[in-house]
Structure formats: C-alpha cells, structure tokens
Design a protein around this motif. Sequence first.
Motif, PDB file in Angstrom:
ATOM      1  N   GLU A  70       5.689   9.946  11.803  1.00 26.02           N
ATOM      2  CA  GLU A  70       5.346   8.604  11.346  1.00 26.02           C
ATOM      3  C   GLU A  70       4.383   7.916  12.295  1.00 26.02           C
ATOM      4  OE1 GLU A  70       8.789   6.209  11.053  1.00 26.02           O
ATOM      5  OE2 GLU A  70       7.692   4.326  11.076  1.00 26.02           O
ATOM      6  N   ALA A  71       3.364   7.294  11.724  1.00 23.52           N
ATOM      7  CA  ALA A  71       2.405   6.533  12.513  1.00 23.52           C
ATOM      8  C   ALA A  71       2.792   5.065  12.512  1.00 23.52           C
ATOM      9  CB  ALA A  71       1.001   6.704  11.947  1.00 23.52           C
ATOM     10  N   TYR A  96      -8.465   2.918  11.777  1.00 21.32           N
ATOM     11  CA  TYR A  96      -8.743   2.607  10.379  1.00 21.32           C
ATOM     12  C   TYR A  96      -9.547   1.318  10.300  1.00 21.32           C
ATOM     13  CZ  TYR A  96      -5.149   5.991   9.037  1.00 21.32           C
ATOM     14  OH  TYR A  96      -4.419   7.130   8.863  1.00 21.32           O
ATOM     15  N   SER A 150      -9.394  14.861  16.731  1.00 27.43           N
ATOM     16  CA  SER A 150      -8.706  15.782  15.829  1.00 27.43           C
ATOM     17  C   SER A 150      -9.227  15.722  14.407  1.00 27.43           C
ATOM     18  CB  SER A 150      -7.195  15.513  15.834  1.00 27.43           C
ATOM     19  OG  SER A 150      -6.927  14.167  15.516  1.00 27.43           O
ATOM     20  N   ASP A 151      -9.786  14.578  14.028  1.00 29.94           N
ATOM     21  CA  ASP A 151     -10.301  14.453  12.669  1.00 29.94           C
ATOM     22  C   ASP A 151     -11.287  13.299  12.637  1.00 29.94           C
ATOM     23  OD1 ASP A 151      -8.672  14.449   9.359  1.00 29.94           O
ATOM     24  OD2 ASP A 151     -10.712  14.917   9.997  1.00 29.94           O
ATOM     25  N   ASP A 171      -8.552  -1.312   0.827  1.00 30.82           N
ATOM     26  CA  ASP A 171      -7.484  -0.562   1.480  1.00 30.82           C
ATOM     27  C   ASP A 171      -8.011  -0.016   2.801  1.00 30.82           C
ATOM     28  OD1 ASP A 171      -8.113   2.660   0.634  1.00 30.82           O
ATOM     29  OD2 ASP A 171      -8.975   1.070  -0.622  1.00 30.82           O
ATOM     30  N   PRO A 172      -7.134   0.289   3.728  1.00 28.21           N
ATOM     31  CA  PRO A 172      -7.571   0.842   5.007  1.00 28.21           C
ATOM     32  C   PRO A 172      -8.245   2.200   4.832  1.00 28.21           C
ATOM     33  CG  PRO A 172      -5.310   0.037   5.139  1.00 28.21           C
ATOM     34  CD  PRO A 172      -5.685   0.056   3.687  1.00 28.21           C
ATOM     35  N   PHE A 197       1.561   1.185  13.295  1.00 29.50           N
ATOM     36  CA  PHE A 197       0.315   0.443  13.333  1.00 29.50           C
ATOM     37  C   PHE A 197       0.383  -0.744  14.280  1.00 29.50           C
ATOM     38  CE2 PHE A 197      -2.561   2.030  10.065  1.00 29.50           C
ATOM     39  CZ  PHE A 197      -1.750   2.945   9.429  1.00 29.50           C
ATOM     40  N   GLY A 198      -0.762  -1.039  14.880  1.00 32.32           N
ATOM     41  CA  GLY A 198      -0.911  -2.270  15.630  1.00 32.32           C
ATOM     42  C   GLY A 198      -1.216  -3.413  14.684  1.00 32.32           C
ATOM     43  N   GLN A 199      -1.340  -4.612  15.250  1.00 33.88           N
ATOM     44  CA  GLN A 199      -1.591  -5.803  14.433  1.00 33.88           C
ATOM     45  C   GLN A 199      -3.045  -5.910  13.991  1.00 33.88           C
ATOM     46  OE1 GLN A 199       0.714  -8.313  13.251  1.00 33.88           O
ATOM     47  NE2 GLN A 199       1.843  -6.443  13.636  1.00 33.88           N
ATOM     48  N   THR A 227       1.104  14.995  15.413  1.00 26.82           N
ATOM     49  CA  THR A 227       0.264  14.598  14.289  1.00 26.82           C
ATOM     50  C   THR A 227       1.033  14.404  12.991  1.00 26.82           C
ATOM     51  OG1 THR A 227      -0.227  16.923  13.859  1.00 26.82           O
ATOM     52  CG2 THR A 227      -1.802  15.689  15.198  1.00 26.82           C
ATOM     53  N   HIS A 228       2.204  15.033  12.847  1.00 23.29           N
ATOM     54  CA  HIS A 228       2.845  14.968  11.539  1.00 23.29           C
ATOM     55  C   HIS A 228       4.143  14.189  11.565  1.00 23.29           C
ATOM     56  CE1 HIS A 228       4.115  18.703  13.510  1.00 23.29           C
ATOM     57  NE2 HIS A 228       5.259  18.536  12.934  1.00 23.29           N
ATOM     58  N   TYR A 253      -4.904   6.968  15.718  1.00 25.64           N
ATOM     59  CA  TYR A 253      -5.754   6.892  14.533  1.00 25.64           C
ATOM     60  C   TYR A 253      -6.448   5.532  14.502  1.00 25.64           C
ATOM     61  CZ  TYR A 253      -2.415  10.500  12.929  1.00 25.64           C
ATOM     62  OH  TYR A 253      -1.612  11.611  12.814  1.00 25.64           O
ATOM     63  N   PHE A 311       0.831  -1.191   0.000  1.00 27.99           N
ATOM     64  CA  PHE A 311       0.000   0.000   0.000  1.00 27.99           C
ATOM     65  C   PHE A 311       0.871   1.248   0.000  1.00 27.99           C
ATOM     66  CE2 PHE A 311      -4.185  -1.717   0.552  1.00 27.99           C
ATOM     67  CZ  PHE A 311      -4.020  -2.895   1.258  1.00 27.99           C
ATOM     68  N   PHE A 360      -7.651  -1.333  12.448  1.00 31.50           N
ATOM     69  CA  PHE A 360      -6.295  -0.987  12.851  1.00 31.50           C
ATOM     70  C   PHE A 360      -6.288   0.271  13.701  1.00 31.50           C
ATOM     71  CE2 PHE A 360      -3.764  -3.961  10.660  1.00 31.50           C
ATOM     72  CZ  PHE A 360      -4.322  -4.189   9.409  1.00 31.50           C
ATOM     73  N   TYR A 366      -2.897  15.242   8.571  1.00 32.50           N
ATOM     74  CA  TYR A 366      -1.829  14.250   8.634  1.00 32.50           C
ATOM     75  C   TYR A 366      -2.310  12.821   8.788  1.00 32.50           C
ATOM     76  CZ  TYR A 366       1.182  18.296   8.817  1.00 32.50           C
ATOM     77  OH  TYR A 366       1.813  19.462   8.520  1.00 32.50           O
ATOM     78  N   PHE A 403      -9.774   5.576   6.805  1.00 33.33           N
ATOM     79  CA  PHE A 403      -9.658   6.335   8.043  1.00 33.33           C
ATOM     80  C   PHE A 403     -11.025   6.496   8.700  1.00 33.33           C
ATOM     81  CE2 PHE A 403      -8.227   9.362  11.028  1.00 33.33           C
ATOM     82  CZ  PHE A 403      -9.117  10.421  11.032  1.00 33.33           C
TER      83      PHE A 403
END
Lengths: 114, 112
Positions: free
Chosen positions: B100-101, B35, B55-56, B42-43, B103-105, B97-98, B33, A90, B90, A100, B45
């Motif tokens: 790298e995120a 997802y 926040s969003d 695809d994931p 991810f969990g499993q 916020t800006h 976040y 992806f 996920f 972000y 949001f």
Amino acid sequence: AQSVTQLDSQVPVFEEAPVELRCNYSSSVSVYLFWYVQYPNQGLQLLLKYLSGSTLVKGINGFEAEFNKSQTSFHLRKPSVHISDTAEYFCAVSDRDSSYKLIFGSGTRLLVRP
Amino acid sequence: AAGVIQSPRHLIKEKRETATLKCYPIPRHDTVYWYQQGPGQDPQFLISFYEKMQSDKGSIPDRFSAQQFSDYHSELNMSSLELGDSALYFCASSFDTHTEAFFGQGTRLTVV
C-alpha cells in the motif's frame, strides 16, 4: 495497459440514503484495488483496499467494496451516507505489469444533500 | 504515526521559473511515487523510485527531473515552468513496490 473506469462523474444522494459508486478495471490478471477519498483542497486518503482474500472489503467511515473478478468491478458502497461524505472518490488499481504504480479512475463526486 | 511529508505545501512561481518540490517518505519506506493532479482531474503518475533508482516513468515532461537521495527523500525539479504546470503534486511512499502506498498532503503549485 491497465485502465480504470468510473462511469459516474457525479452522484447526488440524500442524507441517510444508501449509495454505490461504480468502478471497473480493464484486466482480471492479479490486481490490487483501492478506493481513495479526497476532500476539497486536501490530499488522498485511503478508504479501503483489496490485495487478496475475502472479496468483501470493509474500510473506514462505514464504506465497503466488493471485488468481482468475473465482472472486473470493485464498486464502493455505504448503507447510509452523511453530509460529511461529500467529497471526490477515486478508484485505483495497481498490478505487476504497471510496476505497481497506481492507475486512477477519473473520479466520482459524491454530493450528499440534506 | 509518521506520515509522508511534502514541502512546501503551497508554491507560487512565474512562467519560465524553476521549482523544487520535496518529499520525505514514511520511515523505512524505500519506494516513492510522484503524481500530478490538474484542476478537476485524476492524479496522473509521473515517476517512481525504488531504493534510490528510478523504477518507472510516466507522463513526465522533459523539463521535469527527479531523484531519490540516500536518506530516501525525493525531490521533483521543474524548470521552464508553464501555466499548465499549475496543479497539485502528490508524493506517495510504500515499503517495497507492491504494498500500500501512503500519500502526502500534496504541494499546490501555481504558475502565474
């Protein structure tokens, strides 16, 4: 709104051959770009990221990607693939306008054949 | 190194039931976040939190709600479950916020 296009839904390739997975995004305003890999029934693992600086980014497992601002592309490449590279890949983008959060492409299934 | 922890890993619920998914971010990460990834998709949001405030918000159904607690863990509550809610959920966390995120499993929810 930001969007990501992965034109190839599946890419079959023979083992030890080179591969390129294509990714284009919609805006050239300052963006962060990512490639994630997902193995069957697994989570998302970050392969590499572009935040700033050199446009050629090297990641894990021998993958690399090049940020091309004029073409709004971030194609993923590997010079020689292995069977174990078979997975879903992806491309994702984030920017300030999207708070972000990651916007993902539809994914490309890389199928490596012996 | 500590990673994002999601629980449970697998969950089976019947239609119209309620489910609660939990996410424990990486220590010192203040942004979470959520997802949703449907089969072969695809994931997408759902929602995000920064410093315990929303926040969003993305394409999250009204039947879903989420919050981030004082210890920064987050919970996604899903009510009146439908068959179409079956997906991999996920959670990701980042420092600010800006950046790298991670991810969990994921939690695989199956609604039957």
